[in-house]
Design a protein around this motif. Sequence first.
Motif, PDB file in Angstrom:
ATOM      1  N   LEU A 271       0.836  -1.200   0.000  1.00  0.00           N
ATOM      2  CA  LEU A 271       0.000   0.000   0.000  1.00  0.00           C
ATOM      3  C   LEU A 271       0.875   1.257   0.000  1.00  0.00           C
ATOM      4  CD1 LEU A 271      -2.977   0.997   0.186  1.00  0.00           C
ATOM      5  CD2 LEU A 271      -2.636   1.127   2.674  1.00  0.00           C
ATOM      6  N   PRO A 272       0.662   2.170  -0.947  1.00  0.00           N
ATOM      7  CA  PRO A 272       1.468   3.393  -0.987  1.00  0.00           C
ATOM      8  C   PRO A 272       1.320   4.200   0.301  1.00  0.00           C
ATOM      9  CG  PRO A 272       0.253   3.105  -3.042  1.00  0.00           C
ATOM     10  CD  PRO A 272      -0.285   2.092  -2.078  1.00  0.00           C
ATOM     11  N   PRO A 273       2.335   4.996   0.651  1.00  0.00           N
ATOM     12  CA  PRO A 273       2.350   5.673   1.957  1.00  0.00           C
ATOM     13  C   PRO A 273       1.164   6.583   2.227  1.00  0.00           C
ATOM     14  CG  PRO A 273       4.496   5.817   0.884  1.00  0.00           C
ATOM     15  CD  PRO A 273       3.561   5.220  -0.113  1.00  0.00           C
ATOM     16  N   ASP A 274       0.640   7.233   1.188  1.00  0.00           N
ATOM     17  CA  ASP A 274      -0.422   8.210   1.409  1.00  0.00           C
ATOM     18  C   ASP A 274      -1.808   7.712   0.989  1.00  0.00           C
ATOM     19  OD1 ASP A 274       1.440  10.100   2.352  1.00  0.00           O
ATOM     20  OD2 ASP A 274       1.930  10.698   0.301  1.00  0.00           O
ATOM     21  N   ALA A 275      -1.934   6.432   0.725  1.00  0.00           N
ATOM     22  CA  ALA A 275      -3.201   5.898   0.221  1.00  0.00           C
ATOM     23  C   ALA A 275      -4.031   5.283   1.339  1.00  0.00           C
ATOM     24  CB  ALA A 275      -2.954   4.873  -0.869  1.00  0.00           C
ATOM     25  N   ARG A 276      -5.343   5.248   1.111  1.00  0.00           N
ATOM     26  CA  ARG A 276      -6.270   4.563   2.006  1.00  0.00           C
ATOM     27  C   ARG A 276      -6.845   3.361   1.270  1.00  0.00           C
ATOM     28  NH1 ARG A 276      -9.337   6.006   6.486  1.00  0.00           N
ATOM     29  NH2 ARG A 276      -8.764   8.209   6.276  1.00  0.00           N
ATOM     30  N   VAL A 277      -7.037   2.264   1.988  1.00  0.00           N
ATOM     31  CA  VAL A 277      -7.641   1.082   1.384  1.00  0.00           C
ATOM     32  C   VAL A 277      -9.005   0.826   2.019  1.00  0.00           C
ATOM     33  CG1 VAL A 277      -6.430  -0.503   2.965  1.00  0.00           C
ATOM     34  CG2 VAL A 277      -7.367  -1.372   0.818  1.00  0.00           C
ATOM     35  N   PHE A 278     -10.004   0.705   1.168  1.00  0.00           N
ATOM     36  CA  PHE A 278     -11.350   0.322   1.589  1.00  0.00           C
ATOM     37  C   PHE A 278     -11.495  -1.167   1.331  1.00  0.00           C
ATOM     38  CE2 PHE A 278     -11.588   4.807   0.981  1.00  0.00           C
ATOM     39  CZ  PHE A 278     -12.633   5.286   1.749  1.00  0.00           C
ATOM     40  N   VAL A 279     -11.634  -1.960   2.386  1.00  0.00           N
ATOM     41  CA  VAL A 279     -11.727  -3.404   2.217  1.00  0.00           C
ATOM     42  C   VAL A 279     -13.188  -3.814   2.107  1.00  0.00           C
ATOM     43  CG1 VAL A 279      -9.546  -3.889   3.367  1.00  0.00           C
ATOM     44  CG2 VAL A 279     -11.646  -3.811   4.720  1.00  0.00           C
ATOM     45  N   GLY A 280     -13.446  -4.757   1.214  1.00  0.00           N
ATOM     46  CA  GLY A 280     -14.802  -5.263   1.062  1.00  0.00           C
ATOM     47  C   GLY A 280     -15.213  -6.096   2.260  1.00  0.00           C
ATOM     48  N   VAL A 281     -16.341  -5.736   2.861  1.00  0.00           N
ATOM     49  CA  VAL A 281     -16.853  -6.479   4.016  1.00  0.00           C
ATOM     50  C   VAL A 281     -18.229  -7.079   3.732  1.00  0.00           C
ATOM     51  CG1 VAL A 281     -15.522  -5.195   5.731  1.00  0.00           C
ATOM     52  CG2 VAL A 281     -17.756  -4.319   5.001  1.00  0.00           C
ATOM     53  N   ILE A 282     -18.722  -6.875   2.508  1.00  0.00           N
ATOM     54  CA  ILE A 282     -20.028  -7.385   2.093  1.00  0.00           C
ATOM     55  C   ILE A 282     -19.852  -8.101   0.752  1.00  0.00           C
ATOM     56  CG2 ILE A 282     -22.342  -6.754   1.266  1.00  0.00           C
ATOM     57  CD1 ILE A 282     -22.074  -6.450   4.269  1.00  0.00           C
ATOM     58  N   ASP A 283     -20.403  -9.308   0.645  1.00  0.00           N
ATOM     59  CA  ASP A 283     -20.358 -10.070  -0.609  1.00  0.00           C
ATOM     60  C   ASP A 283     -21.695  -9.894  -1.331  1.00  0.00           C
ATOM     61  OD1 ASP A 283     -20.209 -11.852  -2.684  1.00  0.00           O
ATOM     62  OD2 ASP A 283     -19.708 -13.603  -1.464  1.00  0.00           O
ATOM     63  N   PRO A 284     -21.744  -9.096  -2.390  1.00  0.00           N
ATOM     64  CA  PRO A 284     -23.031  -8.791  -3.036  1.00  0.00           C
ATOM     65  C   PRO A 284     -23.703  -9.989  -3.691  1.00  0.00           C
ATOM     66  CG  PRO A 284     -21.375  -7.168  -3.624  1.00  0.00           C
ATOM     67  CD  PRO A 284     -20.664  -8.308  -2.972  1.00  0.00           C
ATOM     68  N   ASP A 286     -23.618 -13.164  -2.592  1.00  0.00           N
ATOM     69  CA  ASP A 286     -24.044 -14.168  -1.611  1.00  0.00           C
ATOM     70  C   ASP A 286     -25.439 -13.782  -1.132  1.00  0.00           C
ATOM     71  OD1 ASP A 286     -24.500 -15.871   0.505  1.00  0.00           O
ATOM     72  OD2 ASP A 286     -22.553 -15.530   1.454  1.00  0.00           O
ATOM     73  N   PRO A 287     -26.447 -14.659  -1.288  1.00  0.00           N
ATOM     74  CA  PRO A 287     -27.807 -14.286  -0.874  1.00  0.00           C
ATOM     75  C   PRO A 287     -27.970 -14.131   0.631  1.00  0.00           C
ATOM     76  CG  PRO A 287     -27.718 -16.595  -1.540  1.00  0.00           C
ATOM     77  CD  PRO A 287     -26.400 -16.007  -1.906  1.00  0.00           C
ATOM     78  N   VAL A 288     -27.030 -14.667   1.405  1.00  0.00           N
ATOM     79  CA  VAL A 288     -27.107 -14.541   2.861  1.00  0.00           C
ATOM     80  C   VAL A 288     -26.701 -13.127   3.256  1.00  0.00           C
ATOM     81  CG1 VAL A 288     -26.225 -15.373   5.066  1.00  0.00           C
ATOM     82  CG2 VAL A 288     -26.608 -16.989   3.193  1.00  0.00           C
ATOM     83  N   ILE A 289     -27.540 -12.480   4.042  1.00  0.00           N
ATOM     84  CA  ILE A 289     -27.271 -11.112   4.484  1.00  0.00           C
ATOM     85  C   ILE A 289     -26.342 -11.144   5.688  1.00  0.00           C
ATOM     86  CG2 ILE A 289     -28.311  -9.007   5.415  1.00  0.00           C
ATOM     87  CD1 ILE A 289     -30.876  -9.837   3.866  1.00  0.00           C
ATOM     88  N   GLU A 290     -25.221 -10.454   5.570  1.00  0.00           N
ATOM     89  CA  GLU A 290     -24.267 -10.397   6.661  1.00  0.00           C
ATOM     90  C   GLU A 290     -24.875  -9.703   7.870  1.00  0.00           C
ATOM     91  OE1 GLU A 290     -21.930 -10.488   2.801  1.00  0.00           O
ATOM     92  OE2 GLU A 290     -23.725  -9.474   3.557  1.00  0.00           O
ATOM     93  N   THR A 291     -24.405 -10.058   9.064  1.00  0.00           N
ATOM     94  CA  THR A 291     -24.827  -9.360  10.267  1.00  0.00           C
ATOM     95  C   THR A 291     -23.837  -8.228  10.555  1.00  0.00           C
ATOM     96  OG1 THR A 291     -23.505 -10.701  11.787  1.00  0.00           O
ATOM     97  CG2 THR A 291     -25.706 -11.532  11.204  1.00  0.00           C
ATOM     98  N   PRO A 292     -24.278  -7.202  11.273  1.00  0.00           N
ATOM     99  CA  PRO A 292     -23.333  -6.151  11.666  1.00  0.00           C
ATOM    100  C   PRO A 292     -22.137  -6.698  12.438  1.00  0.00           C
ATOM    101  CG  PRO A 292     -25.587  -5.426  12.017  1.00  0.00           C
ATOM    102  CD  PRO A 292     -25.656  -6.873  11.665  1.00  0.00           C
ATOM    103  N   GLU A 293     -22.372  -7.746  13.223  1.00  0.00           N
ATOM    104  CA  GLU A 293     -21.273  -8.328  14.001  1.00  0.00           C
ATOM    105  C   GLU A 293     -20.246  -9.007  13.095  1.00  0.00           C
ATOM    106  OE1 GLU A 293     -24.583  -7.357  16.394  1.00  0.00           O
ATOM    107  OE2 GLU A 293     -24.519  -8.710  14.671  1.00  0.00           O
ATOM    108  N   GLN A 294     -20.694  -9.650  12.017  1.00  0.00           N
ATOM    109  CA  GLN A 294     -19.754 -10.227  11.054  1.00  0.00           C
ATOM    110  C   GLN A 294     -18.909  -9.133  10.408  1.00  0.00           C
ATOM    111  OE1 GLN A 294     -22.773 -12.383   8.736  1.00  0.00           O
ATOM    112  NE2 GLN A 294     -21.550 -14.245   9.005  1.00  0.00           N
ATOM    113  N   VAL A 295     -19.568  -8.050  10.035  1.00  0.00           N
ATOM    114  CA  VAL A 295     -18.838  -6.927   9.442  1.00  0.00           C
ATOM    115  C   VAL A 295     -17.839  -6.370  10.439  1.00  0.00           C
ATOM    116  CG1 VAL A 295     -19.067  -4.570   8.569  1.00  0.00           C
ATOM    117  CG2 VAL A 295     -20.686  -6.344   7.837  1.00  0.00           C
ATOM    118  N   ARG A 296     -18.271  -6.169  11.676  1.00  0.00           N
ATOM    119  CA  ARG A 296     -17.364  -5.672  12.724  1.00  0.00           C
ATOM    120  C   ARG A 296     -16.117  -6.538  12.819  1.00  0.00           C
ATOM    121  NH1 ARG A 296     -19.504  -7.279  18.257  1.00  0.00           N
ATOM    122  NH2 ARG A 296     -18.753  -9.243  17.336  1.00  0.00           N
TER     123      ARG A 296
END
Length: 353
Positions: A271-284, A286-296
């Motif tokens: 990762l470059p020094p000044d960059a931010r990375v947004f990591v995927g926490v939701i699988d669009p 997958d029909p199963v809806i993630e819980t907030p706790e899974q995302v956490r």
Amino acid sequence: MSIPTEPIGSIPRPPELLAAMVAYEAGEIAIAELVAAQDRAVHDTIVRLEALGSPVVTDGEQSKPSFATYPIAGLSLAPEGVVIPFADGHQRQLPVLTGGPFRYQVSAEDYLRIAQGHASVPVKQAVIAPSALSLLYPPGGIDGYSREAFLDDLIDEADADIRRCLDAGAHVVQLDFTEGRLSLKLDPSGGVLDDFIALNNRVLERFTEAERARIGVHTCPGGDHDSTHSLDIDYTGLLPKLLQLKAGNFYIQLASEADPDKVLAVIAEHLPPDARVFVGVIDPIDPVIETPEQVRDRVLNATRHLPVERLGTCDDCGFSPFADDTSTSQETAFAKIAARIEGTALAAAELGA
């Protein structure tokens, strides 16, 4: 402490809009009726995202034919382009140009300004990466229009598309780069990927450091009709090169990865020094809806590899990158987005404590 969270782009189109699209193609309604249906869908998408507490919104790409083809509608095209095979056996095929010069027919700024008219929070705007549009040039060439001339035109057009969105006040402009991982499937040597990175950087290098802080790149293995085109390709071949792109933000599909820690370790290394990375926490897809706790928990795991001040969250991909993909319902998409927003807040609260 807060952790930024953003949608990637597309939201499934409502039945009313899908019906209007079909009716318009059949010549049963006028363009004004289609535009009205699109505007209602954009308004509804933004209202629902804001109601969920989304700090940044998109228009859900309700008016786009697809994330990739919005600039080229109306060009002289032939249907003999690159075939994109998906794991479930279905295919998408890109068109090819039949003549030049190459010019965008629609600017992403047009979508952005409409969305801003409905929004009370910042709006991000997705654009197609120039590397994807480079595939429009036919292998056999075009008489009187060289590939070099085409690429020069493409770079100018992509530059203008991004710049117009920045000037119009986009929170961030996101280059969709799904072809990056796919390129390693089509060309395991990595030569095509190297060409893609170089081409995209020819555009990105035209922007100042401050401007690049508002430009991001999204990568994923595709998502269409609940299938992917390159999830079987190891991320370790893509990410070190992807993270050489001159962008301030990277949106990286992660929730659907079999070994997220392996991916996070590669990101942390490159990762470059000044960059931010947004990591995927939701699988669009997958029909199963993630819980907030899974995302956490996914966010907290990411902080084992990355400093929290350089971390954000997103969905792995758009929920309906092509307008005819109805495999995911609006209700499922918004429920997953709600889980992302709430789960990211839970993680931030725990880290703050």
